[in-house]
Each structure stands twice: as C-alpha cells, then as structure tokens.
Write an enzyme that holds these catalytic residues in place. Structure first.
Site, mmCIF file in Angstrom:
data_model
loop_
_atom_site.group_PDB
_atom_site.id
_atom_site.type_symbol
_atom_site.label_atom_id
_atom_site.label_comp_id
_atom_site.label_asym_id
_atom_site.label_seq_id
_atom_site.Cartn_x
_atom_site.Cartn_y
_atom_site.Cartn_z
ATOM 1 N N GLU A 293 0.787 -1.235 0.000
ATOM 2 C CA GLU A 293 0.000 0.000 0.000
ATOM 3 C C GLU A 293 0.823 1.292 0.000
ATOM 4 O OE1 GLU A 293 -2.659 -0.253 3.313
ATOM 5 O OE2 GLU A 293 -3.527 -2.146 2.664
ATOM 6 N N GLU B 136 -5.866 -8.499 0.957
ATOM 7 C CA GLU B 136 -6.267 -8.172 2.327
ATOM 8 C C GLU B 136 -7.722 -7.759 2.287
ATOM 9 O OE1 GLU B 136 -4.410 -5.126 4.706
ATOM 10 O OE2 GLU B 136 -2.396 -5.871 4.305
HETATM 11 C C1 GBH Z 1 -4.488 -2.393 5.927
HETATM 12 O O1 GBH Z 1 -4.663 -1.233 5.144
HETATM 13 C C2 GBH Z 1 -3.050 -2.508 6.379
HETATM 14 O O2 GBH Z 1 -2.265 -3.050 5.342
HETATM 15 C C3 GBH Z 1 -2.884 -3.347 7.635
HETATM 16 O O3 GBH Z 1 -1.596 -3.178 8.134
HETATM 17 C C4 GBH Z 1 -3.935 -2.952 8.659
HETATM 18 O O4 GBH Z 1 -3.814 -3.680 9.849
HETATM 19 C C5 GBH Z 1 -5.302 -3.154 8.041
HETATM 20 O O5 GBH Z 1 -5.425 -2.292 6.943
HETATM 21 C C6 GBH Z 1 -6.453 -2.805 8.975
HETATM 22 O O6 GBH Z 1 -6.412 -1.461 9.292
HETATM 23 O O7 GBH Z 1 -7.405 6.113 10.086
HETATM 24 O O8 GBH Z 1 -9.154 7.226 8.874
HETATM 25 O O9 GBH Z 1 -6.856 7.823 8.480
HETATM 26 C C7 GBH Z 1 -5.953 -0.984 4.628
HETATM 27 C C8 GBH Z 1 -6.051 0.427 4.068
HETATM 28 C C9 GBH Z 1 -5.458 2.644 4.666
HETATM 29 C C10 GBH Z 1 -7.278 1.629 5.728
HETATM 30 C C11 GBH Z 1 -5.333 3.655 5.805
HETATM 31 C C12 GBH Z 1 -7.189 2.637 6.862
HETATM 32 C C13 GBH Z 1 -6.504 4.853 7.497
HETATM 33 C C14 GBH Z 1 -7.783 5.605 7.558
HETATM 34 N N1 GBH Z 1 -5.991 1.412 5.143
HETATM 35 N N2 GBH Z 1 -6.633 3.888 6.389
HETATM 36 S S1 GBH Z 1 -7.778 6.786 8.838
#
Ligand code: GBH
Length: 528
Positions: free
Chosen positions: A200, A401
């Site tokens: 990502e 994922e």
């Molecule tokens: C995954 O990303 C990650 O690869 C993994 O490490 C993680 O544990 C999993 O998600 C569950 O979270 O907090 O509102 O700013 C998924 C894509 C991108 C989703 C970042 C959450 C943050 C949103 N992620 N996003 S916020």
C-alpha cells in the site's frame, strides 16, 4: 458422536506430513461448493511491525515506526501502545504457524520482512540472526505444507534512512530499496512462491505525510510531499522487480495496493459519475496505472501535479507485476468538490467523499469498529476486481487483504469474543462477491484475509482486533498472549448457523467454505 467433518481434520493432521506434495495437489479447493482452480491461493496475512515484537533484539535497529511510537509526543495510539512486544511472533512462530495452518486451513502464510532486522544500517551488511529468523519462518511454513507470500516492505523504513535524507521524500531511497531488495532476493529469492515489493504505497505516503500525520514518519506534508513519496515508491517498486527478474528467481512478483471503490453519490448525476471516475484515478490509478501503462492516469497528468517519469522509468514500470494484490476493505460515495484550490484538503483530487448519504442518512454498508471501514462487499470486492480487470486489463488479481475490526473485543468474555458472528457475516459477504467475480470469469486468483491473528492495529493499538485468532492481551497489549481461534476462522460451512462446538480444529468456516471440508488446504505448496 463425532461426525466425519470433526474427525477428518485430526486424521489428516496425522497423515498429511507423510504424503508427497503431489498427492496433496490432487485435492480440490472449493468456494461454497464451486471448484476453484488448483493454483488458487488461500492464505492469511500479517505484517512485521504488527506481530513480531523483539524490536531491538538480535541486532535489529529501529524503524520509523519504532522511533515514531517511542516518542510520547508523536505516539497517538490508544493507551500509548507500541509494537515493542506485539504478539512476540519473533519467539512464538513455532507455535503460531501450526495454528494458522490447522485452525484456518490456509495453504499460504503471507508475511512481511522487517528491513532493519536483516539490514540494520539500511544498506550494507546483512544481520545473520535476522535473516535466520525469516529462513526459519519459511522453513517452518513449508514443513507445514504452506507456501509463502513474502513482502519486502510494510511501512517500517529504517530510521537511519529517514534521518539521513528524509526517507521516501528523497530519490536516494530508490537505490537503497533496490539494494535491500537485491540482498533479500539473494538470500531468500527462491523460497517464496510470491513476492510483494511493498504494501500500500498510497497509504504510507498519504498517512505518513498528511497535514496531521498519525502514521510514521509523521512528517507534516502537503499534497506535494505525498506525490513525491508516491513517485519514489513506484520507482522503488520497479527497481525491486527489475532486480528480481535480473536474478531469474522462480516465484511471481507483484505489489499490494489499497483503495476502496468510489461510487457516484447520485448515480443519475453526470457530475457525480465524473467525480467517481476521478476518485478512482486518484486513489487507485495513482499507483496502479503506472504498473500497467508506464505512467499516471491522464487525469493526474492533466492536473500537472505528479512528477514525470523518464522513458526508461516508464519502461521499467510498465508490466512490473506478475500479479496484483488488492487490499480492498470498503467503498465510498463521492461528489465533485465545489471550490477546489491547491490549499484545499482534497486537492488535486477535488472530490468529496461520504460513507453515509447526507440526504438519506443511509450508510454505504454495515459500520465496523474502524471509522473508515464499512461492510460493502459487492461494490468493494466484486467491484474492485471488475474495475482492475476492465480499466487496466489486469490479470492474476488477488484479494490480498480484507477484514473487519471489532472494538474492545478484548473486554468481552472469551466465549463472546470467539463467537464472532459479525466477522463471519463480513467474510460471508466477501466470499459471495468472489463467487460472483469467478462466475463472471474475472481473473481472481487468490484470497488472503486480514489477519491470521489479532495484532497491533496502528493508531488503534490493541483495542481494535482484525484477527481470525484471538490473542489474550488487553487494549494496551498486556496479557498472557494465549492464542484462541475465533469462530470466523473455524466454523463449519456445512452448518446453517455457527455453533460453538465447531470451533478450533474441529470445524472450519473460511476453511470449510474454501476447502469443502478438506481440512488440509492442498494447493500452491512449493517444496523447496
Ligand atoms: C491495511 O490497510 C493494512 O495493510 C494493515 O496493516 C492494517 O492492519 C489493516 O489495513 C487494517 O487497518 O485512520 O481514517 O486515516 C488498509 C487500508 C489505509 C485503511 C489507511 C485505513 C486509514 C484511515 N488502510 N486507512 S484513517
């Protein structure tokens, strides 16, 4: 009286190690009774910082996440938690890997390598002890008849490279990433059936350099920094793939990209449709288009914001994936921003996003513990696969994922934690969407739920759990560390409704749905 479905896992657990891999390969993998291709990948995923702990053990140096969370002013995690101990997987992998295999029935363990564990200075000499750990993880997986998807980078940059030149904001990172990749491939290149260059890039670039960053390195940035980071990340990906291909290693290589699916808030509005297309370009095409076309999507180029790739860089980028992993969790509605200027938060994408329709107050899907994550599998999983196939002619698409977190799961009585029917509902939706994709001949080749096991969930610390296996620690990460398989990973698909006595190795939910009761997942094992 135990039924066959209860007994057979136990029989196979005893017999499986005696069988030749070829014998296993004749068993068929199913999705809800439909046969899947023999090389379909079913695994589960974790990442280094989120599970390993042992942050300073055996020569490992600090990553940007160690540094960021050890600093009390930048640690904004629930209860100030860190990944210092996490699941202590560094020491517990000999017990955890059999559990992943037996409780979840996965044929693949998808893990990530900590750069500073095996190359503590960020470049130069390898740390034998760190390297040995990953060799042990792979060898143990293989003995259990699991192949591995191995990821070079899941956000844990060496702090030394951050200090030296600002990490992803400097072009130097591309050469350092190439050197790191070369060394890892030399040591482990033929041991993994699949390699992922990075997890990502969009997330680590947008979250790490946002206006209020709560991801490492926590550098306050504008869209310019985020675009610079992404540019270097894409070049670093291409450099790593180049090393892999030059080395002639036998596995496949790809990348994992995040991003949900953007839908027009009002499907009948041409303006909203255009906004949705733009959001897909800026959130998915940003990193996906260069992999297939060699350049950013036309709408990004027209914005004048991204840096330019040279002809040689375009050539290296184009076709730089054998497979693509979609870390797709959720969806959103969008409209066009009204007065979008470079100082606007959404610039240069210039769309507004909603997960609740402001006029009807209807959510896009079932809400979960994570404020960004709504359960909308048809648009997210089916729609995501279809989008990649249609817009980029992508082949070999994996759902690499997906999953849902439960808040305060740790505070419930254990029985209740393990009877996680809402997570079962999540995966039921995902499986249905995947089935639809396969029925429509879309090129879906694998499915990797997030996550094998509860772990350190970044800013939510240990208070939001995504695992198919529970870990007994509290919201701050303190506790016995005992592992308990949840019903979501272990419920028998043949039952109309989950029953507690079908938990653990005695039944199978994801396992049952995918393997049609074959407790040992047969496919994709590579003997080394
Ligand atoms: C995954 O990303 C990650 O690869 C993994 O490490 C993680 O544990 C999993 O998600 C569950 O979270 O907090 O509102 O700013 C998924 C894509 C991108 C989703 C970042 C959450 C943050 C949103 N992620 N996003 S916020």
């Amino acid at each position: 009286m135990p039924t066959i479905s209860i007994l057979s896992p136990l029989i196979l657990l005893v017999v499986a190690p005696l069988l030749h891999p070829g014998a296993m390969a004749s068993q068929q993998l199913y999705l809800d009774g439909e046969t899947l291709p023999p090389d379909f990948v079913y695994g589960c995923a974790t990442s280094a910082y989120q599970i390993e702990g042992a942050w300073n053990v055996d020569g490992k140096s600090p990553s940007i996440w160690d540094h960021f969370l050890h600093n009390k002013t930048t640690n904004d995690v629930t209860y100030g938690a860190t990944g210092d101990v996490a699941n202590d997987f560094y020491h517990k992998y000999p017990e955890d890997l059999p559990l992943f295999r037996n409780a979840l029935g996965v044929g693949t363990y998808d893990f990530t390598i900590s750069w500073t564990r095996i190359m503590p200075a960020g470049r130069g000499p390898l740390n034998d002890k760190g390297l040995q750990f990953y060799k042990n993880v792979i060898d143990t997986s293989n003995k259990l008849r699991m192949s591995n998807i191995c990821t070079l980078y899941h956000w844990d940059l060496p702090q030394s490279l951050q200090d030296e030149y600002g990490g992803w904001l400097d072009r130097k990172i591309v050469d350092d990433f190439r050197g790191y990749a070369r060394a890892v491939f030399k040591a482990l290149g033929n041991k993994c059936s699949h390699w992922v260059t990075m997890n990502e890039p969009r997330t680590f670039c947008t979250e790490g350099f946002s206006s209020e960053p709560d991801f490492a390195p926590g550098v306050i940035g504008t869209y310019k920094e985020r675009f610079t980071c992404m540019h270097h990340a894409l070049l670093a990906h291409a450099a790593a793939v180049d090393e892999f291909r030059l080395g002639g290693y036998k596995g496949k290589i790809g990348i994992k990209v995040d991003g949900g699916v953007s839908l027009p808030l009002n499907p009948a509005s041409a303006a909203d449709q255009a906004a949705a297309a733009r959001a897909m370009d800026f959130e998915v095409g940003w990193d996906v288009a260069p992999l297939y076309t060699g350049d950013y999507p036309p709408s990004l180029i027209a914005s004048g914001v991204p840096m330019k790739f040279t002809a040689a860089e375009k050539q290296l980028l184009k076709g730089s994936v054998d497979f693509i992993g979609l870390d797709f969790y959720t969806s959103q509605w969008v409209t066009a921003s009204k007065h979008c200027k470079p100082s606007s938060g959404s610039y240069p994408e210039c769309t507004e996003t909603y997960q609740q329709n402001p006029s009807t107050l209807i959510d896009i899907g079932r809400p979960t513990a994570s404020d960004w994550n709504f359960d909308a599998p048809h648009s997210t999983i089916y729609g995501g696969i279809k989008y990649l196939a249609e817009h980029y002619n992508a082949t070999n698409i994996m759902i690499s994922e997906t999953g849902m977190g439960v808040l305060n799961e740790t505070n419930f009585p254990l029985e209740q934690i393990l009877e996680d029917v809402d997570r079962i509902a999540w995966y039921r939706g995902v499986l249905t969407a995947m089935k639809q994709a396969l029925a429509d001949q879309l090129p879906l080749v694998g499915f990797i739920p997030w996550s094998c096991i509860d772990n350190f969930e970044w800013t939510d610390g240990y208070n939001v759990r995504f695992g198919l296996i529970n870990v007994e620690y509290d919201g701050a990460g303190k506790g016995s560390q005992k592992r308990n398989p949840k019903l979501s990973g272990a419920f028998s698909a043949f039952l109309p409704f989950p029953r507690l006595d079908q938990r653990g190795v005695s039944g199978a939910y994801l396992r049952g749905v995918l393997t049609h009761g074959n407790p040992i997942n047969p496919y994709n094992f590579e003997s080394s």
